[in-house]
Write a protein that holds these residues in place. Structure first.
Motif, PDB file in Angstrom:
ATOM      1  N   ILE A 107      45.512  51.195  -9.971  1.00  0.00           N
ATOM      2  CA  ILE A 107      45.222  50.673  -8.932  1.00  0.00           C
ATOM      3  C   ILE A 107      45.344  48.800  -8.758  1.00  0.00           C
ATOM      4  O   ILE A 107      45.282  48.174  -7.488  1.00  0.00           O
ATOM      5  CB  ILE A 107      43.609  50.729  -8.961  1.00  0.00           C
ATOM      6  N   GLY A 108      45.444  48.128 -10.118  1.00  0.00           N
ATOM      7  CA  GLY A 108      45.848  46.547 -10.145  1.00  0.00           C
ATOM      8  C   GLY A 108      47.262  46.186  -9.338  1.00  0.00           C
ATOM      9  O   GLY A 108      47.151  45.567  -8.640  1.00  0.00           O
ATOM     10  N   GLU A 109      48.691  47.335  -9.085  1.00  0.00           N
ATOM     11  CA  GLU A 109      49.671  47.298  -8.647  1.00  0.00           C
ATOM     12  C   GLU A 109      48.893  47.169  -7.671  1.00  0.00           C
ATOM     13  O   GLU A 109      49.333  46.436  -5.531  1.00  0.00           O
ATOM     14  CB  GLU A 109      50.723  47.862  -9.034  1.00  0.00           C
ATOM     15  N   GLY A 120      45.359  43.695   6.637  1.00  0.00           N
ATOM     16  CA  GLY A 120      44.358  44.144   7.737  1.00  0.00           C
ATOM     17  C   GLY A 120      44.493  45.003   6.995  1.00  0.00           C
ATOM     18  O   GLY A 120      43.810  46.171   8.276  1.00  0.00           O
ATOM     19  N   MET A 121      44.670  45.469   5.186  1.00  0.00           N
ATOM     20  CA  MET A 121      44.097  46.813   5.484  1.00  0.00           C
ATOM     21  C   MET A 121      42.812  46.751   4.705  1.00  0.00           C
ATOM     22  O   MET A 121      42.293  46.031   3.896  1.00  0.00           O
ATOM     23  CB  MET A 121      44.722  47.150   3.833  1.00  0.00           C
ATOM     24  N   ASP A 122      41.796  48.009   5.413  1.00  0.00           N
ATOM     25  CA  ASP A 122      41.001  48.418   4.650  1.00  0.00           C
ATOM     26  C   ASP A 122      40.990  49.169   3.419  1.00  0.00           C
ATOM     27  O   ASP A 122      39.789  49.089   2.093  1.00  0.00           O
ATOM     28  CB  ASP A 122      39.628  48.907   5.715  1.00  0.00           C
ATOM     29  N   ASN A 123      41.647  49.947   3.275  1.00  0.00           N
ATOM     30  CA  ASN A 123      41.724  50.717   2.019  1.00  0.00           C
ATOM     31  C   ASN A 123      43.682  51.044   1.742  1.00  0.00           C
ATOM     32  O   ASN A 123      44.239  51.259   2.862  1.00  0.00           O
ATOM     33  CB  ASN A 123      41.053  51.915   1.882  1.00  0.00           C
ATOM     34  N   LEU A 124      43.753  51.703   0.625  1.00  0.00           N
ATOM     35  CA  LEU A 124      44.623  52.237   0.263  1.00  0.00           C
ATOM     36  C   LEU A 124      44.735  53.551  -0.832  1.00  0.00           C
ATOM     37  O   LEU A 124      44.504  52.792  -1.759  1.00  0.00           O
ATOM     38  CB  LEU A 124      45.975  51.256  -0.202  1.00  0.00           C
ATOM     39  N   ILE A 125      45.377  54.275  -0.189  1.00  0.00           N
ATOM     40  CA  ILE A 125      44.878  55.477  -0.417  1.00  0.00           C
ATOM     41  C   ILE A 125      45.696  56.537  -1.096  1.00  0.00           C
ATOM     42  O   ILE A 125      47.010  56.377  -0.346  1.00  0.00           O
ATOM     43  CB  ILE A 125      44.155  56.498   0.548  1.00  0.00           C
ATOM     44  N   VAL A 135      43.120  58.351  -5.336  1.00  0.00           N
ATOM     45  CA  VAL A 135      42.796  57.508  -6.118  1.00  0.00           C
ATOM     46  C   VAL A 135      42.974  56.221  -4.862  1.00  0.00           C
ATOM     47  O   VAL A 135      43.728  55.765  -4.513  1.00  0.00           O
ATOM     48  CB  VAL A 135      44.087  57.128  -6.984  1.00  0.00           C
ATOM     49  N   GLU A 136      42.336  55.116  -4.972  1.00  0.00           N
ATOM     50  CA  GLU A 136      41.962  54.271  -4.097  1.00  0.00           C
ATOM     51  C   GLU A 136      41.574  52.843  -4.624  1.00  0.00           C
ATOM     52  O   GLU A 136      41.683  52.908  -5.905  1.00  0.00           O
ATOM     53  CB  GLU A 136      41.234  54.874  -2.779  1.00  0.00           C
ATOM     54  N   LYS A 137      40.894  51.857  -4.070  1.00  0.00           N
ATOM     55  CA  LYS A 137      40.636  50.760  -4.362  1.00  0.00           C
ATOM     56  C   LYS A 137      38.863  50.298  -5.538  1.00  0.00           C
ATOM     57  O   LYS A 137      38.681  50.098  -6.493  1.00  0.00           O
ATOM     58  CB  LYS A 137      40.218  49.618  -3.537  1.00  0.00           C
ATOM     59  N   ASP A 138      38.686  52.307  -5.354  1.00  0.00           N
ATOM     60  CA  ASP A 138      37.252  52.215  -5.731  1.00  0.00           C
ATOM     61  C   ASP A 138      37.321  53.379  -6.923  1.00  0.00           C
ATOM     62  O   ASP A 138      36.326  53.152  -7.775  1.00  0.00           O
ATOM     63  CB  ASP A 138      35.911  52.168  -5.177  1.00  0.00           C
ATOM     64  N   GLY A 139      38.964  53.948  -7.459  1.00  0.00           N
ATOM     65  CA  GLY A 139      38.093  54.681  -8.652  1.00  0.00           C
ATOM     66  C   GLY A 139      39.191  55.524  -7.926  1.00  0.00           C
ATOM     67  O   GLY A 139      40.398  55.711  -7.494  1.00  0.00           O
ATOM     68  N   THR A 140      38.238  56.925  -8.099  1.00  0.00           N
ATOM     69  CA  THR A 140      39.670  58.249  -8.217  1.00  0.00           C
ATOM     70  C   THR A 140      38.091  59.250  -7.529  1.00  0.00           C
ATOM     71  O   THR A 140      37.035  58.876  -7.735  1.00  0.00           O
ATOM     72  CB  THR A 140      40.555  58.999  -9.430  1.00  0.00           C
TER      73      THR A 140
END
Length: 756
Positions: A107-109, A120-125, A135-140
Motif C-alpha cells: 500500500i505504501g508504494e 485523479g485517482m480515487d483509489n487503486l485496487i 488490497v486497496e488504500k484502506d487495507g484489505t
C-alpha cells in the motif's frame, strides 16, 4: 437650420458654438467608426467562438489522452520495482504464505499513485483471484465486500470483476458509473468513477483497478467549454456522459465525425470532436446553436445601446456646452472690462482669454526662474526630511538621491549588548544618535551623502563621490575607532561596498552590503568588512555528518559532563575554521533540530516543550563562543534530565528490542522474529513499540542502520557493499534505495561530500 439659429443667437466666434460643434463632430466620427467595426466584428466573433470551442475540445481531448496514458504507465511502473513485486507475489497466495505483513509495504508504494492529485485517482485496487480478496488504500477486504459494499454499482456487480480474469486484454477503460458505499444501513455516494483495468503480464491471477474520478477530471479538463462533454469508445458506446441517460439521441452517428474536420453542425447544435491518438476514443462537445446565437444577439443589443448612448450624448453635449459657456462668458466680460479703451468694441472670447493666458505664462516663467535659483536649498531640506523617516523603501530612495555620481554604500549592523537589550527605547535612541553622528561625519567630506535607518538595528549610508577614485577609508577608520570605544554597550559591523559607477542600481549595491554583513565573525569587537577582504570560509555545516551519531549517543547517555565536553569540542571546531557568526547560528539550529527529532523518537518532546528552554532567536545577537556554550547548556540540560528519568524507568520489552538490534545490526531482523523471541504476537509488539518510542519498528530499524552506515562511510577502506552488509542490507540495491530515502542522496554521493 439649427446652426443658422445658433449663428444668429451666439455667433460662430463664441466658445459655446465651437464646443458644441467639436463635440458633435467627435461623437459622429466615433459612431461611424463603431458601426463599421460592429458589422465587421460580428462575423469575426462567430468564427472566434467556433475556434475557441475547437481549441477547448483539443485541450480536453489531449488532457484525457495524457490522463489514460499516465495512469497506464504509472501503474505498470510499479512492476519495475523488484521489491514491490516480491511483496505482491507473496500476497498472490496470502493464506498459504501467511504474508499479511507485506500489505502495508504494498500500500505504501501504491500511495504515490492514488495520493498524486494530478492522476485523479480515487483509489487503486489489486484484485487477487486465488484468495478472492483485494488490497486497496484502506487495507484489505474480500472481493465480494469491496465490489458489493464499498464500491458498489449496478453497472459493475461483483460477478463483473470476476469475469475480467478470463478476458484477454492488458489495458481497458470502462464506462463511468455512479459508485456508492453501502454500510450499516447507510448509503454514501463515492461520485461518478471511471474504472481502468491494468493487467501485469504474465500474472493471470491478479489485475489492478484504477478508479478515476470522472467528474473531477471532466471539470478540470473541459472547464473552458460551454457545452455538454462526452467520451465514446471506438464502437460509439459512451464512456462518459454528463448525466445518466443524457447520451441517447443527442449525438449523431459515429461515422459522421470525419477526421478531416473538427466539428459538425446540425439544426440544433454544434458538435466539436476529436479522436484520441492513443486510445482511439472520440471526444465530443455538444454546444446548442442557441448558445452561440445568444452571444451574437448580445452584439445586437450592444448596437442598440450604442445608438441610444449616442442620442443621450448629443443631449448631454448641448447641456454641457451651455453650462461651460456661461462662466466663460462671464469671465470674458470681466476681462473685457479691464481692456484698454482702445480695444473696446466687438471681441472674440477665445482671443481675449488666450491673450490673458499668455500674460499668466510670462508671469509663471519669472516665478520659475526665481525658484530654480533656490533649487539646491530646497533639495537640501528634502534630504533632511526624508532621512528622518525610518520606514523609507528603495523606490523612494532612488527618487530622492537621483544623482549622476559614483557612490559607495556602507551598511552598519548594530548589536546591543545585554545591558540595553531589554530596553527597546534605549536601543531606538541609540540607533537614532548613531545615525545622526554617521551622517555628520560623511557630510563633512561629501555633502551629497545620505544616511538613513533601514531597520531598527541597521543604518545605511550612500556616499556620493566626486569621482570613482575618491577616498573613504579615513572616515570609516574614524567611525571604527569611535564605535570601538563604546563596545561595552553595543557592537557595530560595517560593510563597505565597492565603488559603484554613476547611475548604478541601488538594489544591487544593497544586496552586496547585506551579503557582506553575513561575514561577521563571532568576536567582541567592531568589525570592518572591506570589499577586497578575504572571501567567506567554507561552510561549517560540512562537518554535520561527523557529529550526528556522536550527538545522539551522548544525549542518550544522559551525562552532563559528556555533553559539556561535546559542546566545547564542537565550538572549538567552529573557532578553528574561523566560522562566521551566521555559521554558529546554523550549527545551533542543526543541534536544536536533531535534539527535537531525538526527543520525538523517545516520545519526550511534549515534556521538553513544557520546560523553559532558550529560543533560537536569542542567538541572533550573540558575539562570543561563551554565549553559545551557555545557550547549549540551557538547551540540553532539560533534555538530559528527561533522558535520565526515562532510563531509570526503562521498559524491558523496548530495551530488549533496542539492545538486540544494536548487537545484531548486520543480521536479517524483522518484526516477526523479534515477536517470537519475546513470545508475543507481531501485531502486539508493533503497537507496543510505537506507543513506547513514538516510532514504527521498521522506521526505527532503518533509521538506526542508516545512521550506522553514515559513520562507516567515513572509512574509505570499506566498499559500499561491505557497509551495506554490516548494517543488515544483503542486497546493495535495497541499501542504496533506503539510504537515499533517509539521507536525500546515494551512499556514493554522501561519501564524496562528507568523507575526509
Amino acid at each position: 437650420m439649427s446652426f443658422v439659429l445658433m449663428k444668429r443667437r451666439f455667433g460662430f466666434s463664441t466658445l459655446f458654438t465651437k464646443l458644441l460643434s467639436g463635440f458633435l463632430a467627435v461623437i459622429l466620427l466615433l459612431t461611424a467608426f463603431n458601426l463599421v467595426s460592429f458589422f465587421y466584428l460580428k462575423g469575426q466573433i462567430h468564427r472566434e467562438i467556433v475556434k475557441y470551442n475547437e481549441l477547448a475540445m483539443n485541450h480536453a481531448a489531449s488532457g484525457f489522452e495524457n490522463q489514460f496514458r499516465l495512469t497506464r504507465e504509472m501503474v505498470l511502473g510499479l512492476s519495475q520495482n523488484p521489491e514491490w513485486m516480491t511483496y505482491v507475489n507473496q500476497l498472490r497466495q496470502v493464506k498459504r504464505n501467511q504474508a499479511y505483513g507485506y500489505v502495508n509495504d504494498v500500500i505504501g508504494e501504491m500511495k504515490r499513485l492514488y495520493g498524486n492529485p494530478f492522476l485523479g485517482m480515487d483509489n487503486l485496487i489489486i484484485y487477487f483471484q486465488k484468495d478472492a480478496y483485494v488490497v486497496e488504500k484502506d487495507g484489505t477486504s474480500s472481493a465480494k465486500a469491496m465490489f458489493g459494499t464499498y464500491y458498489a454499482s449496478p453497472s459493475y456487480p461483483p460477478a463483473f470483476w470476476d469475469e475480467q480474469f478470463g478476458k484477454r486484454y492488458a489495458f481497458r477503460v470502462f464506462p463511468a458509473a455512479a459508485f456508492t458505499e453501502n454500510t450499516a444501513g447507510s448509503v454514501r455516494s463515492k461520485g461518478k468513477l471511471m474504472p481502468v483495468v491494468i493487467k501485469m503480464m504474465p500474472y493471470k491471477d491478479m489485475y489492478l483497478v484504477a478508479m478515476l474520478d470522472a467528474e473531477r477530471l471532466a471539470r478540470n479538463l473541459q472547464s473552458a467549454m460551454s457545452g455538454s462533454f462526452y467520451i465514446l469508445d471506438s464502437d460509439g458506446r459512451p464512456l462518459y456522459a454528463p448525466e445518466a441517460g443524457s447520451y441517447a439521441g443527442l449525438l449523431p452517428a459515429l461515422h459522421t465525425f470525419d477526421e478531416r474536420h473538427s466539428f459538425v453542425q446540425t439544426k440544433d447544435a454544434y458538435y466539436f470532436y476529436r479522436k484520441g491518438t492513443d486510445t482511439g476514443f472520440m471526444y465530443v462537445s455538444r454546444v446548442p446553436v442557441q448558445s452561440i446565437s445568444s452571444q451574437l444577439l448580445n452584439l445586437n443589443l450592444v448596437l442598440l445601446s450604442l445608438l441610444g448612448i449616442v442620442g443621450l450624448l448629443i443631449v448631454l453635449t448641448y447641456a454641457f456646452s451651455r453650462r461651460v459657456h456661461r462662466p466663460i462668458r462671464i469671465m470674458a466680460d470681466t476681462l473685457r472690462a479691464d481692456e484698454p479703451e482702445s480695444v473696446q468694441g466687438p471681441f472674440k472670447e477665445i482671443e481675449l482669454i488666450s491673450r490673458r493666458v499668455q500674460h499668466l505664462r510670462s508671469t509663471h516663467q519669472r516665478i520659475s526662474s526665481d525658484l530654480a535659483r533656490k533649487n539646491s536649498l530646497l533639495r537640501h531640506y528634502a534630504y533632511t526630511n526624508r532621512l528622518k523617516n525610518i520606514h523609507m523603501n528603495l523606490s523612494e530612495l532612488k527618487e530622492l538621491a537621483d544623482v549622476s555620481m559614483p557612490y559607495v554604500m556602507v551598511a552598519y549592523q548594530i548589536i546591543f549588548k545585554e545591558a540595553s537589550a531589554e530596553y527597546p527605547l534605549v536601543q531606538e535612541k541609540g540607533a537614532y544618535y548613531m545615525r545622526e553622528y554617521v551622517d555628520q561625519i560623511w557630510r563633512q567630506v561629501y555633502p551629497d551623502s545620505v544616511t538613513l535607518q533601514t531597520e531598527p538595528c541597521q543604518i545605511l549610508s550612500i556616499v556620493f563621490l566626486p569621482d570613482e577614485n575618491a577616498e573613504t577609508s579615513a572616515q570609516l577608520r574614524h567611525l571604527q575607532q569611535v564605535f570601538d570605544r563604546d563596545r561595552s554597550s553595543y557592537l557595530v559591523t560595517m560593510a563597505e561596498s565597492p565603488v559603484q559607477p554613476a547611475g548604478a542600481s541601488f538594489t544591487a549595491a544593497l544586496a552586496c552590503v547585506n551579503g557582506m554583513l553575513k561575514q561577521r565573525k563571532l568576536r567582541d569587537e567592531t568589525q570592518w568588512i572591506r570589499p577586497d577582504g578575504a572571501a567567506p570560509g567554507k561552510d561549517a555545516r560540512c562537518f554535520k555528518a561527523t557529529w550526528e551519531q556522536e550527538f545522539h549517543n551522548r544525549v542518550l547517555s544522559g551525562s552532563d559532563d559528556s555533553m559539556q565536553e561535546w559542546i566545547a569540542k564542537s565550538l572549538g571546531v567552529l573557532e578553528k575554521k574561523q566560522a562566521a557568526a551566521i555559521e554558529y547560528r546554523r550549527f545551533a539550529k542543526d543541534v536544536a533540530d536533531e535534539l527535537d527529532k531525538l526527543l520525538r523518537s523517545q516520545n519526550l518532546h511534549a515534556e521538553f516543550e513544557a520546560a523553559a528552554v532558550p529560543a533560537l532567536e536569542s542567538t541572533r545577537h550573540f558575539y562570543s563562543p561563551g554565549q553559545y556554550e551557555a545557550w547549549f547548556g540551557s538547551l540540553l540540560r532539560p533534555a538530559l534530565e528527561l533522558i535520565r528519568r526515562k532510563t531509570e524507568n526503562h521498559d524491558p520489552i523496548t530495551s530488549f528490542v533496542m539492545t538486540y538490534i544494536n548487537e545484531h545490526l548486520d543480521e536479517d531482523i524483522n518484526l516477526d522474529m523479534m515477536a517470537d523471541k519475546l513470545n508475543i504476537t507481531s501485531g502486539y509488539l508493533s503497537t507496543y513499540f510505537k506507543e513506547k518510542t513514538g516510532l514504527n519498528f521498521s522506521d526505527y530499524l532503518n533509521d538506526l542502520r542508516i545512521r550506522a552506515a553514515k559513520d562507516m562511510l567515513q572509512n574509505l577502506d570499506l566498499r559500499i557493499q561491505d557497509v551495506a552488509a554490516r548494517v543488515g542490507y544483503h542486497n546493495v540495491n535495497s541499501f542504496i534505495r533506503m539510504f537515499k530515502r533517509h539521507a536525500g542522496m546515494t551512499p556514493g554521493e554522501f561519501r564524496k561530500k562528507y568523507a575526509s
